[in-house]
Design a protein around this motif. Sequence first.
Motif, PDB file in Angstrom:
ATOM      1  N   ARG A 435      60.786 -67.244   7.336  1.00 57.44           N
ATOM      2  CA  ARG A 435      61.831 -68.200   6.994  1.00 57.44           C
ATOM      3  C   ARG A 435      61.181 -69.442   6.403  1.00 57.44           C
ATOM      4  NH1 ARG A 435      64.139 -70.978  12.542  1.00 57.44           N
ATOM      5  NH2 ARG A 435      62.275 -72.190  13.041  1.00 57.44           N
ATOM      6  N   ILE A 436      61.889 -70.087   5.495  1.00 53.31           N
ATOM      7  CA  ILE A 436      61.377 -71.295   4.853  1.00 53.31           C
ATOM      8  C   ILE A 436      62.480 -72.361   4.864  1.00 53.31           C
ATOM      9  CG2 ILE A 436      59.705 -70.115   3.383  1.00 53.31           C
ATOM     10  CD1 ILE A 436      61.720 -70.221   1.101  1.00 53.31           C
ATOM     11  N   PRO A 437      62.112 -73.653   4.858  1.00 52.70           N
ATOM     12  CA  PRO A 437      63.122 -74.726   4.824  1.00 52.70           C
ATOM     13  C   PRO A 437      63.993 -74.610   3.575  1.00 52.70           C
ATOM     14  CG  PRO A 437      60.973 -75.615   5.396  1.00 52.70           C
ATOM     15  CD  PRO A 437      60.740 -74.206   4.966  1.00 52.70           C
ATOM     16  N   TYR A 438      65.257 -74.844   3.738  1.00 54.02           N
ATOM     17  CA  TYR A 438      66.194 -74.763   2.608  1.00 54.02           C
ATOM     18  C   TYR A 438      66.023 -75.991   1.704  1.00 54.02           C
ATOM     19  CZ  TYR A 438      70.471 -74.560  -0.111  1.00 54.02           C
ATOM     20  OH  TYR A 438      71.375 -74.519  -1.154  1.00 54.02           O
ATOM     21  N   ASP A 439      65.866 -75.741   0.397  1.00 54.22           N
ATOM     22  CA  ASP A 439      65.694 -76.796  -0.593  1.00 54.22           C
ATOM     23  C   ASP A 439      66.894 -76.747  -1.541  1.00 54.22           C
ATOM     24  OD1 ASP A 439      65.003 -78.576  -2.547  1.00 54.22           O
ATOM     25  OD2 ASP A 439      63.130 -77.568  -3.123  1.00 54.22           O
ATOM     26  N   HIS A 440      67.808 -77.708  -1.399  1.00 54.50           N
ATOM     27  CA  HIS A 440      69.043 -77.649  -2.192  1.00 54.50           C
ATOM     28  C   HIS A 440      68.800 -77.950  -3.672  1.00 54.50           C
ATOM     29  CE1 HIS A 440      68.762 -81.955  -1.170  1.00 54.50           C
ATOM     30  NE2 HIS A 440      69.448 -82.173  -2.294  1.00 54.50           N
ATOM     31  N   HIS A 441      67.579 -78.380  -4.030  1.00 56.93           N
ATOM     32  CA  HIS A 441      67.253 -78.608  -5.446  1.00 56.93           C
ATOM     33  C   HIS A 441      66.719 -77.334  -6.123  1.00 56.93           C
ATOM     34  CE1 HIS A 441      67.866 -82.896  -5.079  1.00 56.93           C
ATOM     35  NE2 HIS A 441      66.999 -82.965  -4.067  1.00 56.93           N
ATOM     36  N   ASN A 442      66.371 -76.332  -5.337  1.00 56.57           N
ATOM     37  CA  ASN A 442      65.751 -75.117  -5.866  1.00 56.57           C
ATOM     38  C   ASN A 442      66.832 -74.115  -6.273  1.00 56.57           C
ATOM     39  OD1 ASN A 442      64.507 -72.490  -6.049  1.00 56.57           O
ATOM     40  ND2 ASN A 442      62.734 -73.311  -4.962  1.00 56.57           N
ATOM     41  N   ASP A 457      66.000 -76.785  15.685  1.00 50.64           N
ATOM     42  CA  ASP A 457      65.472 -78.131  15.467  1.00 50.64           C
ATOM     43  C   ASP A 457      66.389 -78.993  14.605  1.00 50.64           C
ATOM     44  OD1 ASP A 457      65.197 -76.865  13.055  1.00 50.64           O
ATOM     45  OD2 ASP A 457      63.012 -77.081  12.922  1.00 50.64           O
ATOM     46  N   GLY A 458      67.545 -78.441  14.239  1.00 51.60           N
ATOM     47  CA  GLY A 458      68.514 -79.209  13.463  1.00 51.60           C
ATOM     48  C   GLY A 458      68.289 -79.172  11.972  1.00 51.60           C
ATOM     49  N   LEU A 459      67.344 -78.386  11.482  1.00 51.11           N
ATOM     50  CA  LEU A 459      67.058 -78.281  10.048  1.00 51.11           C
ATOM     51  C   LEU A 459      67.635 -76.978   9.496  1.00 51.11           C
ATOM     52  CD1 LEU A 459      63.323 -79.490  10.022  1.00 51.11           C
ATOM     53  CD2 LEU A 459      65.394 -80.849   9.590  1.00 51.11           C
ATOM     54  N   TRP A 460      67.884 -76.984   8.154  1.00 51.80           N
ATOM     55  CA  TRP A 460      68.427 -75.784   7.499  1.00 51.80           C
ATOM     56  C   TRP A 460      67.288 -74.906   6.973  1.00 51.80           C
ATOM     57  CZ3 TRP A 460      73.392 -74.445   7.894  1.00 51.80           C
ATOM     58  CH2 TRP A 460      74.309 -75.432   8.230  1.00 51.80           C
ATOM     59  N   LEU A 462      66.215 -70.785   5.210  1.00 55.31           N
ATOM     60  CA  LEU A 462      66.540 -69.489   4.601  1.00 55.31           C
ATOM     61  C   LEU A 462      65.583 -68.444   5.165  1.00 55.31           C
ATOM     62  CD1 LEU A 462      67.153 -70.251   0.812  1.00 55.31           C
ATOM     63  CD2 LEU A 462      68.848 -69.432   2.472  1.00 55.31           C
ATOM     64  N   ASP A 463      66.123 -67.278   5.410  1.00 54.46           N
ATOM     65  CA  ASP A 463      65.316 -66.171   5.941  1.00 54.46           C
ATOM     66  C   ASP A 463      64.874 -65.264   4.800  1.00 54.46           C
ATOM     67  OD1 ASP A 463      64.138 -65.184   8.188  1.00 54.46           O
ATOM     68  OD2 ASP A 463      66.029 -64.869   9.262  1.00 54.46           O
ATOM     69  N   GLU A 464      64.008 -64.295   5.133  1.00 51.78           N
ATOM     70  CA  GLU A 464      63.622 -63.188   4.244  1.00 51.78           C
ATOM     71  C   GLU A 464      62.869 -63.661   3.009  1.00 51.78           C
ATOM     72  OE1 GLU A 464      67.420 -61.596   3.503  1.00 51.78           O
ATOM     73  OE2 GLU A 464      67.693 -60.824   5.524  1.00 51.78           O
ATOM     74  N   ALA A 465      62.035 -64.686   3.190  1.00 48.53           N
ATOM     75  CA  ALA A 465      61.135 -65.097   2.107  1.00 48.53           C
ATOM     76  C   ALA A 465      59.831 -64.311   2.220  1.00 48.53           C
ATOM     77  CB  ALA A 465      60.862 -66.595   2.185  1.00 48.53           C
ATOM     78  N   TRP A 466      59.149 -64.126   1.112  1.00 48.32           N
ATOM     79  CA  TRP A 466      57.907 -63.347   1.076  1.00 48.32           C
ATOM     80  C   TRP A 466      56.743 -64.187   1.584  1.00 48.32           C
ATOM     81  CZ3 TRP A 466      55.731 -58.772   0.859  1.00 48.32           C
ATOM     82  CH2 TRP A 466      54.419 -58.623   0.422  1.00 48.32           C
ATOM     83  N   ALA A 467      56.017 -63.664   2.567  1.00 47.90           N
ATOM     84  CA  ALA A 467      54.801 -64.298   3.076  1.00 47.90           C
ATOM     85  C   ALA A 467      53.659 -63.311   2.864  1.00 47.90           C
ATOM     86  CB  ALA A 467      54.945 -64.653   4.551  1.00 47.90           C
ATOM     87  N   GLY A 468      52.902 -63.510   1.790  1.00 44.51           N
ATOM     88  CA  GLY A 468      51.827 -62.581   1.458  1.00 44.51           C
ATOM     89  C   GLY A 468      50.676 -62.652   2.448  1.00 44.51           C
ATOM     90  N   VAL A 469      50.142 -61.480   2.786  1.00 47.22           N
ATOM     91  CA  VAL A 469      48.975 -61.391   3.671  1.00 47.22           C
ATOM     92  C   VAL A 469      47.768 -60.881   2.889  1.00 47.22           C
ATOM     93  CG1 VAL A 469      48.037 -60.316   5.756  1.00 47.22           C
ATOM     94  CG2 VAL A 469      50.425 -61.015   5.703  1.00 47.22           C
ATOM     95  N   VAL A 470      47.990 -59.908   2.025  1.00 48.83           N
ATOM     96  CA  VAL A 470      46.928 -59.331   1.196  1.00 48.83           C
ATOM     97  C   VAL A 470      47.453 -59.182  -0.216  1.00 48.83           C
ATOM     98  CG1 VAL A 470      45.506 -57.284   0.784  1.00 48.83           C
ATOM     99  CG2 VAL A 470      45.848 -58.096   3.120  1.00 48.83           C
ATOM    100  N   ASN A 471      46.657 -59.541  -1.193  1.00 43.51           N
ATOM    101  CA  ASN A 471      47.045 -59.387  -2.593  1.00 43.51           C
ATOM    102  C   ASN A 471      46.478 -58.096  -3.177  1.00 43.51           C
ATOM    103  OD1 ASN A 471      48.468 -61.870  -2.839  1.00 43.51           O
ATOM    104  ND2 ASN A 471      46.510 -62.956  -3.031  1.00 43.51           N
ATOM    105  N   LYS A 472      47.185 -57.570  -4.132  1.00 42.30           N
ATOM    106  CA  LYS A 472      46.727 -56.370  -4.830  1.00 42.30           C
ATOM    107  C   LYS A 472      45.329 -56.607  -5.404  1.00 42.30           C
ATOM    108  CE  LYS A 472      48.138 -53.124  -8.467  1.00 42.30           C
ATOM    109  NZ  LYS A 472      49.183 -52.784  -9.453  1.00 42.30           N
ATOM    110  N   ASN A 473      44.473 -55.593  -5.253  1.00 45.28           N
ATOM    111  CA  ASN A 473      43.083 -55.595  -5.723  1.00 45.28           C
ATOM    112  C   ASN A 473      42.152 -56.470  -4.884  1.00 45.28           C
ATOM    113  OD1 ASN A 473      43.477 -53.756  -7.883  1.00 45.28           O
ATOM    114  ND2 ASN A 473      44.278 -55.407  -9.164  1.00 45.28           N
TER     115      ASN A 473
END
Length: 595
Positions: A435-442, A457-460, A462-473
């Motif tokens: 999850r990442i903080p919601y940015d109403h400008h994005n 914590d009272g903040l907005w 969004l769920d289901e954002a990509w969090a990369g662990v390993v990159n291709k190659n």
Amino acid sequence: MAENRRPPYRGSTRKLIVSIDVGTTYTATSFCLLQPGNVPKFEEILRWPKQATPDAKVPSVLYYDKQGKAMAFGAETEDEDIIMEGEEHGWVKVEWWKLRLRPQHLPIIRNLDLPSIPNNVTVDKIFADYLRYIKEQVKAYISSTYGSGGDIWDTLSPTMYVILTTPNGWEGTQQNRMRQAAIAAGLVDSDGGRRVRFVTEAEAAVLYAADSGNVEDWLVKDSHLILCDCGGGTVDITGYQIISVKPALKLEESAASRCAPQKPSSGASERDGHFYASAHFYLERLHGTEWDDEERMEKIVYHFDRNAKKKFAEADTVCYVQLDSHKTIPELGITRGRLKITGWAIIVLREIKQGLDIAFENGGRLADKVILVGGLASSPYVYSKLVDWGNEIGVSVTRPDGPTVKAVANGALAWHLDSSVGSRIAKYHYGISCRIPYDHHNPEHQERASKKFLGLDGLWYLDEAWAGVVNKNDKLKASQEFRRNFSLQMGADTTNFEYRQKVYAYRRLTPPTFLHFPGNGKKTLIPGFDVICYVQGDLRKCFQAAPFTVAPSGVPLKKIKFVVCLALGETEITARLRWVEDDEEVYGPATIAYD
């Protein structure tokens, strides 16, 4: 390190290792009996029931009765008496079944029409039945070959390691199903699943080639080579860099492995496993003729397997397939009951060359040597043409001496004993949803405004954002962990501390910000994403170690901070969790699960 130069086994007790290479069309099995002070010796199973002459390979074929019981296996399915019995009782012949386990992301095989399997039989049951048959033959072979073979098997089989081979493109889901089949077959018990290990066919093959001795002058520190395993169902291609030769051979992948599925022919061996892939055009000429039925078509391919394919030599581009007739039909290419086949090897060669070109391109064209293994490598015509192709572009092409059918099974034993491959190349991007903080400008966030939610914590967010662990190659060292920080908000009344997180592969170029399309409807993964496994762990101790805070709303909560540690450098993914207790890092177990 050639097999006869492998150092003596240093263990204090005897151990048994069995490797099983279940191919699309044929299977080979080897074993190694480790005895303290003795140099390990690899042995192949060379006697199979109903086999006319001793051979290391046996057909990956079964017969099932109407009740779904396996009635015949391997070479038994080629025995005329058993074939007659099967026809009398309505048994169903099952072949090419390994392809039913293939991952969905692999390229689709054009014109693929897999033979049907009985409605009351699954591919998992077929795998288990076939592995059970293999186990019984290994037991019989050891029991009859060694003076006290029965006692050896009874003593060592309960703790033996089983090495199963897979094509390059197979992943954890396929490995898990194969492991469950090995357990169901009795190769290991339910508590011994970790003694089932997996190695890719290409990796096992390159180690067999090194053991064979005839590529020894190619094994030079810092040099690069490509292994091309041309089998009956797949062509696996992998690039390697030689890190060291002495005191032990150490390799690293230099280009991500590739797996190109090929369409096998019914009853065909690895050498002609691509027969239908190109010859289906010629067989279509028989549509509407007296040969247009399943039984006669099987005999046509049988004749190709047993006779025509053996006549391929360096200059041959034509073969004739017996149709069990004496008719001549010029417009169909039939002369005195023989069907003329041309061009099949040319198509196969084109596919192999294209795969090798891609491997060179991905590896920066560092390699100038290609090692060929697999059934197609045994064809004098195919081999000679690939040597010519190599000469044109300045690449040396060779193949190990001896029967290549045992290359993967013996190489799998070498892989288990020597741990020669120290790192691999990530074929795809790997990551986790966060999850990442919601940015109403994005703008991307605005598209998903309906999905934002209020955290404790009272903040907005969004769920289901990509969090990369390993990159291709990325280079994946065997012992290296890739880590990603996470945090969860838990209320004081939390009672469920089970943590379950999906691990995704992204198979395209650059991962997007989110895993799903925007919208209020059903969640739909963006093309390129696949769930490959789940990480599961218990966060109770992590929760207990975290201090309480108070949310803006006045609600007491804990912000749980932890790290997901993934290791992808081995042939299987492993995981664990890490958090901080009393200013010290603490690790907790995590398991990898599959649907």
